[in-house]
Motif scaffolding. Structure first.
Motif, PDB file in Angstrom:
ATOM      1  N   ILE A 107       0.836  -1.204   0.000  1.00  0.00           N
ATOM      2  CA  ILE A 107       0.000   0.000   0.000  1.00  0.00           C
ATOM      3  C   ILE A 107       0.866   1.247   0.000  1.00  0.00           C
ATOM      4  O   ILE A 107       0.603   2.212  -0.735  1.00  0.00           O
ATOM      5  CB  ILE A 107      -0.967  -0.019   1.200  1.00  0.00           C
ATOM      6  CG1 ILE A 107      -2.078  -1.045   0.955  1.00  0.00           C
ATOM      7  CG2 ILE A 107      -1.569   1.368   1.459  1.00  0.00           C
ATOM      8  CD1 ILE A 107      -3.013  -1.247   2.119  1.00  0.00           C
ATOM      9  N   GLU A 108       1.912   1.248   0.809  1.00  0.00           N
ATOM     10  CA  GLU A 108       2.815   2.410   0.860  1.00  0.00           C
ATOM     11  C   GLU A 108       3.427   2.679  -0.513  1.00  0.00           C
ATOM     12  O   GLU A 108       3.465   3.823  -0.979  1.00  0.00           O
ATOM     13  CB  GLU A 108       3.920   2.161   1.873  1.00  0.00           C
ATOM     14  CG  GLU A 108       3.448   2.098   3.313  1.00  0.00           C
ATOM     15  CD  GLU A 108       4.489   1.553   4.268  1.00  0.00           C
ATOM     16  OE1 GLU A 108       4.115   1.197   5.404  1.00  0.00           O
ATOM     17  OE2 GLU A 108       5.676   1.472   3.886  1.00  0.00           O
ATOM     18  N   ILE A 109       3.924   1.632  -1.152  1.00  0.00           N
ATOM     19  CA  ILE A 109       4.574   1.797  -2.452  1.00  0.00           C
ATOM     20  C   ILE A 109       3.564   2.280  -3.495  1.00  0.00           C
ATOM     21  O   ILE A 109       3.843   3.196  -4.273  1.00  0.00           O
ATOM     22  CB  ILE A 109       5.241   0.478  -2.881  1.00  0.00           C
ATOM     23  CG1 ILE A 109       6.449   0.196  -1.973  1.00  0.00           C
ATOM     24  CG2 ILE A 109       5.670   0.516  -4.341  1.00  0.00           C
ATOM     25  CD1 ILE A 109       6.999  -1.215  -2.080  1.00  0.00           C
ATOM     26  N   ALA A 110       2.377   1.683  -3.506  1.00  0.00           N
ATOM     27  CA  ALA A 110       1.376   2.038  -4.515  1.00  0.00           C
ATOM     28  C   ALA A 110       0.841   3.460  -4.337  1.00  0.00           C
ATOM     29  O   ALA A 110       0.524   4.129  -5.321  1.00  0.00           O
ATOM     30  CB  ALA A 110       0.223   1.046  -4.463  1.00  0.00           C
ATOM     31  N   CYS A 111       0.750   3.925  -3.086  1.00  0.00           N
ATOM     32  CA  CYS A 111       0.043   5.179  -2.825  1.00  0.00           C
ATOM     33  C   CYS A 111       0.944   6.386  -2.531  1.00  0.00           C
ATOM     34  O   CYS A 111       0.463   7.514  -2.559  1.00  0.00           O
ATOM     35  CB  CYS A 111      -0.927   4.996  -1.663  1.00  0.00           C
ATOM     36  SG  CYS A 111      -2.178   3.731  -1.953  1.00  0.00           S
ATOM     37  N   THR A 112       2.219   6.156  -2.248  1.00  0.00           N
ATOM     38  CA  THR A 112       3.084   7.305  -1.942  1.00  0.00           C
ATOM     39  C   THR A 112       4.165   7.522  -3.001  1.00  0.00           C
ATOM     40  O   THR A 112       4.924   8.483  -2.906  1.00  0.00           O
ATOM     41  CB  THR A 112       3.766   7.164  -0.569  1.00  0.00           C
ATOM     42  OG1 THR A 112       4.674   6.063  -0.586  1.00  0.00           O
ATOM     43  CG2 THR A 112       2.735   6.964   0.535  1.00  0.00           C
ATOM     44  N   ARG A 113       4.232   6.664  -4.006  1.00  0.00           N
ATOM     45  CA  ARG A 113       5.163   6.884  -5.111  1.00  0.00           C
ATOM     46  C   ARG A 113       4.406   7.508  -6.289  1.00  0.00           C
ATOM     47  O   ARG A 113       3.209   7.308  -6.440  1.00  0.00           O
ATOM     48  CB  ARG A 113       5.792   5.572  -5.569  1.00  0.00           C
ATOM     49  CG  ARG A 113       6.978   5.032  -4.779  1.00  0.00           C
ATOM     50  CD  ARG A 113       6.880   5.108  -3.300  1.00  0.00           C
ATOM     51  NE  ARG A 113       7.834   4.209  -2.634  1.00  0.00           N
ATOM     52  CZ  ARG A 113       7.854   4.005  -1.328  1.00  0.00           C
ATOM     53  NH1 ARG A 113       6.990   4.636  -0.529  1.00  0.00           N
ATOM     54  NH2 ARG A 113       8.747   3.188  -0.798  1.00  0.00           N
TER      55      ARG A 113
END
Length: 316
Positions: A107-113
């Protein structure tokens, strides 16, 4: 916003590579020298050092570090030294393999990159694992989580500031209706979260708050034990207040019985060059304790020194 400190005069990559080689020699590793170099070089410089090390000594710097270091210190050094797309590819692979709804790395990778960053991550994933990022996410997640995560990691969002106010209003109403029906995994909810630009999503969430008197994340707390609702809240938090999202990840990692070094390493290594200053400010505002002090309380040795250097307090 970054906390990484790079000196105004940086030695040539070949000199840094030579110093690292010397740190590995003799009767034991010079961890302090490794920390002093790697925690004060940006991603481009670290990539050049790794190339220079390979050219000079015929060995990948990562393999040399892997042989010399151990445990949490080894993990943070290796994660940090990787080029950011490679790093995210590794973190995504590990998260996908776990298949755990509570693991937040995907989720972090998908939503903050950004969309461009996600494209580089997918290319790095292809090169490293000889298959697609999306393929592994689909293979290791189930049901509603698959419906959410596959399009999230596949997204190529518009990154501009333009917002359609009428659309924000109509989609806020649509989201409210689906949440009221407890249709949390409805295809329209998934479509909005996985295709709209971040600016458009912020406008929609603001409209939701204005129209219905509650932040959308609060209405998604209907069942605190529902892991899918927790994932939806994490997605929304990453889009709206990433510094608050990461503050909570760190707080939970160090404010419990036994430190979650995996989460702590992941956040600091991925955000030190991005927005760690904002995360530190959010941590202090939420906990009335500087993040440096909290890290000192919960970590030790070279691992502690490395983390502190990355967040701007160099005790190494």
């Amino acid at each position: 916003m970054a906390t990484l400190s790079v000196p105004s005069q940086v030695p040539p990559p070949s000199e840094d590579a030579d110093q690292l080689r010397k740190a590995f020699g003799g009767w034991g590793t010079n961890e302090g020298l490794i920390i002093s170099i790697l925690t004060h070089r940006n991603a481009a410089q670290r990539k050049q050092i790794r190339q220079a090390y390979a050219d000079l000594f015929g060995e990948d710097l990562l393999k040399a570090l892997d042989k010399e270091l151990t445990r949490d210190f080894e993990r943070v050094v290796l994660i940090w030294t990787l080029d950011p797309p490679e790093r995210d590819a590794l973190l995504a692979y590990e998260s996908a393999k776990k298949g755990s709804p509570s693991d937040r790395a995907l989720i972090e990778i998908a939503c903050t990159r950004t969309s461009d960053e996600l494209l580089l991550i997918r290319k790095a994933y292809h090169a490293r694992y000889k298959r697609s990022f999306e393929e592994d996410v689909a293979a290791h997640t189930k049901e509603n989580f698959r419906k959410l995560l596959v399009p999230l990691v596949s997204a190529l969002r518009y990154e501009g500031p333009e917002v359609n106010a009428s659309l924000a209003n109509s989609e806020a109403k649509l989201l409210h209706g689906k949440i009221a029906e407890k249709a949390y995994s409805d295809e329209e909810v998934i479509r909005i979260l996985t295709t709209r630009s971040k600016a458009q999503l912020l406008a929609t969430f603001n409209e939701y708050n204005n129209d219905f008197g509650n932040p959308i994340s609060k209405d998604l707390k209907a069942d605190p034990k529902d892991e899918f609702l927790s994932a939806l809240r994490a997605v929304i938090k990453c889009f709206t207040y990433p510094e608050k999202y990461y503050e909570k990840i760190i707080r939970l990692a160090i404010n419990k019985m036994g430190t979650d070094e995996g989460a702590l390493t992941r956040v600091i290594a991925t955000r030190a060059e991005v927005d760690m200053k904002l995360i530190k400010d959010a941590y202090y505002k939420r906990n009335s304790v500087p993040l440096e002090r909290a890290i000192k309380k919960d970590t030790t040795g070279d691992y502690e020194d490395f983390l502190l250097a990355l967040i701007g307090q160099d005790d190494a």
